[in-house]
Design an enzyme around this catalytic site. Sequence first.
Site, PDB file in Angstrom:
ATOM      1  N   LYS A  22       0.832  -1.202   0.000  1.00 37.48           N
ATOM      2  CA  LYS A  22       0.000   0.000   0.000  1.00 37.48           C
ATOM      3  C   LYS A  22       0.865   1.250   0.000  1.00 37.48           C
ATOM      4  O   LYS A  22       0.631   2.191  -0.763  1.00 37.48           O
ATOM      5  CB  LYS A  22      -0.912  -0.003   1.220  1.00 37.48           C
ATOM      6  CG  LYS A  22      -1.606   1.328   1.468  1.00 37.48           C
ATOM      7  CD  LYS A  22      -1.979   1.508   2.919  1.00 37.48           C
ATOM      8  CE  LYS A  22      -2.373   2.946   3.171  1.00 37.48           C
ATOM      9  NZ  LYS A  22      -2.674   3.244   4.571  1.00 37.48           N
ATOM     10  N   ASN A  23       1.894   1.272   0.848  1.00 34.48           N
ATOM     11  CA  ASN A  23       2.710   2.479   0.997  1.00 34.48           C
ATOM     12  C   ASN A  23       3.603   2.746  -0.203  1.00 34.48           C
ATOM     13  O   ASN A  23       4.116   3.857  -0.346  1.00 34.48           O
ATOM     14  CB  ASN A  23       3.551   2.383   2.277  1.00 34.48           C
ATOM     15  CG  ASN A  23       2.712   2.519   3.533  1.00 34.48           C
ATOM     16  OD1 ASN A  23       1.603   3.049   3.496  1.00 34.48           O
ATOM     17  ND2 ASN A  23       3.225   2.028   4.642  1.00 34.48           N
ATOM     18  N   ARG A  92      -4.094  10.735   4.302  1.00 31.89           N
ATOM     19  CA  ARG A  92      -2.977  11.669   4.429  1.00 31.89           C
ATOM     20  C   ARG A  92      -2.069  11.659   3.204  1.00 31.89           C
ATOM     21  O   ARG A  92      -1.457  12.671   2.884  1.00 31.89           O
ATOM     22  CB  ARG A  92      -2.162  11.334   5.678  1.00 31.89           C
ATOM     23  CG  ARG A  92      -2.842  11.728   6.972  1.00 31.89           C
ATOM     24  CD  ARG A  92      -1.959  11.444   8.169  1.00 31.89           C
ATOM     25  NE  ARG A  92      -2.628  11.826   9.410  1.00 31.89           N
ATOM     26  CZ  ARG A  92      -2.536  13.021   9.965  1.00 31.89           C
ATOM     27  NH1 ARG A  92      -1.805  13.949   9.403  1.00 31.89           N
ATOM     28  NH2 ARG A  92      -3.168  13.292  11.087  1.00 31.89           N
ATOM     29  N   CYS A 116      -5.244   8.454   9.351  1.00 36.01           N
ATOM     30  CA  CYS A 116      -5.157   7.943  10.725  1.00 36.01           C
ATOM     31  C   CYS A 116      -4.873   9.064  11.715  1.00 36.01           C
ATOM     32  O   CYS A 116      -3.998   9.889  11.490  1.00 36.01           O
ATOM     33  CB  CYS A 116      -4.052   6.896  10.833  1.00 36.01           C
ATOM     34  SG  CYS A 116      -4.450   5.325  10.074  1.00 36.01           S
ATOM     35  N   ASP A 304       5.140   1.175  11.928  1.00 30.41           N
ATOM     36  CA  ASP A 304       3.927   0.521  11.445  1.00 30.41           C
ATOM     37  C   ASP A 304       3.792  -0.927  11.910  1.00 30.41           C
ATOM     38  O   ASP A 304       2.790  -1.576  11.606  1.00 30.41           O
ATOM     39  CB  ASP A 304       3.864   0.575   9.915  1.00 30.41           C
ATOM     40  CG  ASP A 304       3.347   1.908   9.398  1.00 30.41           C
ATOM     41  OD1 ASP A 304       2.901   2.732  10.214  1.00 30.41           O
ATOM     42  OD2 ASP A 304       3.390   2.122   8.172  1.00 30.41           O
ATOM     43  N   ILE A 326       8.725   7.818  16.558  1.00 34.32           N
ATOM     44  CA  ILE A 326       8.335   8.441  15.285  1.00 34.32           C
ATOM     45  C   ILE A 326       7.103   9.324  15.450  1.00 34.32           C
ATOM     46  O   ILE A 326       7.101  10.492  15.062  1.00 34.32           O
ATOM     47  CB  ILE A 326       8.074   7.367  14.208  1.00 34.32           C
ATOM     48  CG1 ILE A 326       9.277   6.426  14.083  1.00 34.32           C
ATOM     49  CG2 ILE A 326       7.767   8.035  12.867  1.00 34.32           C
ATOM     50  CD1 ILE A 326      10.569   7.104  13.676  1.00 34.32           C
TER      51      ILE A 326
END
Length: 416
Positions: A22-23, A92, A116, A304, A326
């Site tokens: 996805k990223n 985002r 998120c 993540d 983070i």
Amino acid sequence: MDKLLIRGGKPLNGPIRVSGSKNAALPILLAAPLLTEKTVVDNVPRLRDIHTTLKLNEILGCPSTFEGNTVTMEPAANLNPEAPYDLVRTMRASVLVLGPLLARTGRARVALPGGCAIGARPVNLHLTALEKMGATFTLEAGYIEGRCDRLTGAHIVFDFPTVGGTENLLMAASLAEGTTILENAAREPEVADLADFLNAMGAKITGHGTSVITIEGVPSLGGGRYSVMPDRIEAATYMIAAAITGGELHLECCPFMELDAVVSKLREMGVVIEATNAGVAVRRQGQLVGVDVATQVYPGFPTDVQAQIMALMCVAVGSSSIRETIFENRFMHVQELVRLGAQIRISSQTAFIRGVGTLTGAPVMASDLRASASLVLAGLAAKGETLIQRVYHLDRGYEAMEVKLQNVGADIERLT
């Protein structure tokens, strides 16, 4: 609103194919305004955020089709430089259209992004870097409005190795006049995948995967065919699923080389992870033991996977800790894990976990994407029934998760 019902305590055994990342897919698809020819992107996961991205591209003037796991993007006849709030508020990553729109049209009007709710992910790093390339920005009525003549190359040093900022600048600088150097750039594999995609379309990018990236601007980008890398976060999640249930999973299409930090910590806990000809085999050997983890930018332990490994720590022998470096406010899953019987204490940005023998099913509520995955993992290990609400968060980042888990023995069903 959909829910997941899990009857836990069943070991998972069998193969799971890891989906496309996805990223990596999101920035690749959001590069559509840069392209002047038909482009085919394979191994795209069917996720809520992907569908939102394709809707956004259509509004920008870049039509596409999505069949199976293949997206076919047509070049824009007329680009619309405005990304409306109705779409941007849910994701985002949509701020990544700033760079491509400025590079192609000299103008971008993008609503402040959503997604998120896990703390501030400021876009100022993006804006400051783009300003060094000649863009100017104003903030009005919840929209970022950017303008420029042709962007020009610049030497940019990021204050923090921002993933989104690096991706935005890779796209913007690909069509800029002259050479752009990015220092303290993000090294994540997904950033490198975007650079590889842009190069396949005609860009001239070197150094990606390191902290210094050089981009030589070109007049235009064409089209072509590209396959998105596998999802390392999904792979890590299923590694933990094997460990937390005491089964053995064989992960196909697993990006093993990009998971060193996760694999190292799981092995330290007592998880056996072996590369095979067909992928990666994962199983638990004996009792799990507690470990200490600190999230870091790549190649460190990924934020993540923080929520998922916390679920595993809850059933390990002894004490564990996780320090989140983070994002702030990324421990919202803790109170839900406690509802399942976990013993967790938070002090500032560190969670201290004392392992318990077993978790017990209960109704819980997901607060964000990775928190929802953590609750699924905990539910798979828990005795009794776990009902997870707000699983729309899960659908933003995991392709057909309950189906994949059902196929390896999980008692899990979606309630609509």
